[in-house]
Design a protein around this motif. Structure first.
Motif: not given
Lengths: 289, 441
Positions: B225-239
């Motif tokens: 999941e973390a890799e998918a987030i990193v690869q999607s190149h977000p500027q921020a994560i809402m969590t």
């Protein structure tokens, strides 16, 4: 493609942690005849013991050794005080499972009562991260994989080339016959609890290192994965547990690259069900005659 | 021979009883905590119905800290018409299956129950109808939207619906200049309710949703999941993924992102000492505080209400079971502030109505909170109770600000933006206007 390769790397790490625990669990079950569902609870107790020492400045690798030793002693005690008396009275296997389930709650809630309900982490460096061809793993994760390989090799040497290992295999195959052949089954069983308890403690600390952040209930789901790996490989089969751990570890992480990650454990169990449908005794289990 | 058998039978029975007693004691120790000191024959109990174990275990002690603070101040001021107040923890484990029997047991075993607090989104849907059926007043910390339109006579809420908190998080992202956002929410009821409002708010705000990851709170790693987030190149994560999930995710993102955190926008549930402790342990204090923002309801940080609140709460430092980390963080925790206000409102309503029965004192909660023309504004239980005893009409204004209850007994405030200092202190770095929220809702 990059995510797929990365997930294969992550799957290997998960498989490594799972393998250490699964080997311990399946050896314990095979030799002692106890399906010890408190294995996960003992793991987390070991992880918290290591945390206690680590929070007082002790190096995490020394903590791992201490936790392994403590869980080894704890498992021997657990058998002597709880399981062995029930077995001596001829308690049915299903009742033993319920007893072990009760021990799970007692140990887990005991840990929670002492340590609190919040998450904790070890003070340790993950070391440099190595990225190559889509794989991204930290130095600690490489060490975990190495440790797992060492445990697998050690288990192989123990079972194949030592008297104790041969006695364990004989006791697992037929305890009465082993006794009649002069094997002191009682001692073999105690030694098995000690060895598998040490693997349990080691698995607990490695599990907590890998998770990064853990609490008293963190091994609840992991125990289910251990059971999946053990039954996939064939219950009581150490080599089967190694193979099962690799399949389950890879299935969970690789599937998460393609489907919503919250379903990754469902995929692991679909693999298990399919495999058991084709081969009910597991990958390396012996067919009933 | 007969005697020997009998003795053996007794030994077996004794062993079985002993084992059962140990098991029950072990389980009971975890399912229900004891009350605070000061209980006497006339003591009334406030039950903190919340998770004290499981992934959301940090919530229960937060509310308990508030209960200890409020009741200590009330008891110091003479209590409620001669009754002292005491706190009791009821562990729901954050799971309706555990919450329902725990609440039933609470009613069966607590004769002097006067108020319930807690009831988070994890268990509110299943326990609120039960508590309401027992005609017991409750101040709940749930944002679930079903309570926006279903009337429960004994239900009160001082926190906003989750969808408004989702809008607040998107507004924070907008204010910080982010346009590409990843979502990572836990698979529990309380966290899942944020997702759809957040997605629609992101769309309305013209932002890009890079990926939406659901985190299984019972899982131990989220590397893929973390890799998918990193690869999607977000500027921020809402969590919002409480327990060990968010700290684990943060550490894995940091590892997979070349040692750098991706900025995090959390919900108000992240403003708690337990969350701060776990997150900083996972990624390091400097990395965490430099990359973390959260929405929170506007609460006072000075003035007479805040002074009374901080004095009451800090007097309980070291006395609250399960409270870990920097105790001063509870001064900003949503549950800490709003349940303190809820307890004061209920206690003052008891004084005003001269009754400890919720069906009698309940209506006075609204009168005291919203006030009436000519009512004297007061800021603590002691001052408000004194005014009531002298026959004056009052309006209680606590550290959570003035209330404005609607017909469903919901009173929601406005939002601020919080960050942490490296020592765990909470800083208010901005406010969100109603217009900003409307723009994304």
């Amino acid at each position: 493609m990059t995510l797929f390769l990365a997930s294969v790397g992550f799957g290997l790490v998960t498989a490594s942690v799972l393998a250490i625990a699964s080997i311990g669990f399946t050896l314990q079950f095979g030799v002692t005849d106890v399906l010890n569902l408190a294995f996960g609870a003992v793991m987390i107790a070991g992880a918290f013991l290591a945390y206690l020492l680590n929070s007082h400045g002790v190096n995490i690798w020394i903590c791992l050794v201490v936790a392994a030793a403590a869980c080894s002693a704890g498992s021997v005690l657990l058998n002597a005080v709880v399981y062995a008396p029930f077995q001596r009275r001829g308690t049915a296997p299903i009742t033993m499972v319920i007893v072990s389930l009760g021990m799970t709650l007692i140990i887990e809630f005991g840990v929670q009562a002492i340590a609190g309900g919040t998450s904790v982490s070890y003070t340790m460096s993950q070391g440099p991260t190595v990225s190559a061809g889509g794989f991204t793993l930290s130095a600690v994760q490489f060490v975990v994989i190495g440790l797992s390989l060492l445990v697998m090799a050690g288990t192989h040497v123990l079972l194949r080339y030592t008297r104790l290992g041969k006695a364990m295999r004989a006791t697992a195959a037929n305890r009465t016959l082993a006794r009649n052949c002069g094997i002191r089954a009682g001692r073999v069983i105690t030694a098995t609890w000690a060895i598998t308890g040490a693997l349990c403690g080691m698995a607990g600390v490695v599990f907590a290192m890998d998770a990064g952040s853990f609490d008293a209930t963190s091994t609840d789901l992991f125990l289910v994965l251990i059971l999946a790996a053990v039954f996939l490989g064939g219950p009581g089969q150490a080599y089967g547990a190694m193979l099962g751990a690799v399949v389950i570890g890879l299935a969970t992480e690789v599937s998460a690259a393609f489907i919503p990650a919250s379903y990754k454990y469902v995929v692991a169990f679909l693999v298990l069900l399919l495999m058991l449908g084709v081969r009910p005794t597991g990958l390396l289990g012996k067919a009933a005659t | 021979m007969k005697f020997t058998r009998l003795a053996a039978g007794r030994r077996r029975s004794a062993l079985a009883l002993g084992t059962a007693a140990i098991a029950v004691a072990g389980l009971a120790a975890c399912s229900s905590g004891s009350s605070s000191g000061g209980a006497s024959g006339g003591a009334l109990t406030i039950a903190d119905v919340a998770p004290f174990s499981g992934p959301d275990a940090a919530l229960g002690p937060t509310y308990l800290a508030s209960c200890y603070g409020a009741t200590s101040a009330i008891n110091a001021a003479g209590g409620v018409d001669g009754h002292t107040l005491t706190c009791k923890s009821v562990d729901t484990r954050g799971d309706p299956a555990d919450a329902v029997p725990a609440v039933n047991q609470m009613f069966a075993s607590t004769a002097n129950l006067a108020l319930v607090i807690g009831c988070t989104s994890d268990e509110a849907a299943s326990v609120v109808p039960i508590i309401n059926a027992h005609k017991m007043a409750m101040f709940c910390m749930t944002g679930q939207s079903e309570f926006d339109s279903v009337h429960y006579q004994y239900f009160y809420r001082l926190v906003p619906p989750d969808l408004e908190e989702s809008y607040a998080d998107v507004a924070i992202a907008q204010q910080l200049g982010y346009t590409k956002i990843a979502l990572a929410f836990g698979n529990d009821i309380g966290s899942q309710t944020f997702i759809q409002p957040a997605i629609s708010a992101l769309k309305k705000a013209g932002m890009t949703l890079t990926t939406d990851q659901t985190l299984d709170l019972t899982a131990t790693t989220f590397r893929t999941e973390a890799e998918a987030i990193v690869q999607s190149h977000p500027q921020a994560i809402m969590t919002e993924a409480l327990g060990s999930a968010d700290p684990t995710l943060f550490s894995e993102i940091k590892q997979l992102n070349g040692g750098k955190m991706i900025p995090i926008i959390g919900t108000s549930a992240a403003i708690s000492p337990a969350f701060f402790k776990a997150a900083t342990a996972a990624v390091g204090a400097s990395a965490f505080v430099a990359n973390f923002h959260a929405d929170n309801l506007v609460t006072e940080t000075s003035g007479p209400a805040y002074q009374a609140f901080s004095k009451a709460l800090l007097s309980q430092q070291g006395k609250v079971p399960g409270a870990t980390g920097d105790f001063t963080t509870y001064l900003s925790a949503p549950g800490g502030v709003h349940l303190y206000d809820g307890i004061n409102l209920a206690a003052l309503a008891m004084v005003m109505s001269k009754s400890t029965s919720p069906s009698v004192y309940g209506p006075d909660i609204l009168k005291i909170g919203d006030g009436s023309p000519g009512a004297t504004v007061c800021y603590s239980f002691a001052s408000c109770a004194s005014l009531l005893k002298s026959g004056k009409a009052i309006q209680y204004e606590g550290p959570g600000g003035v209330t404005s209850f609607d017909s469903y007994h919901d009173s929601t405030g406005i939002f601020q933006i919080d960050t942490y200092s490296a020592n765990g202190a909470v800083n208010v770095v901005g406010n969100l206007t109603a217009a900003q929220l409307r723009a994304v809702s």
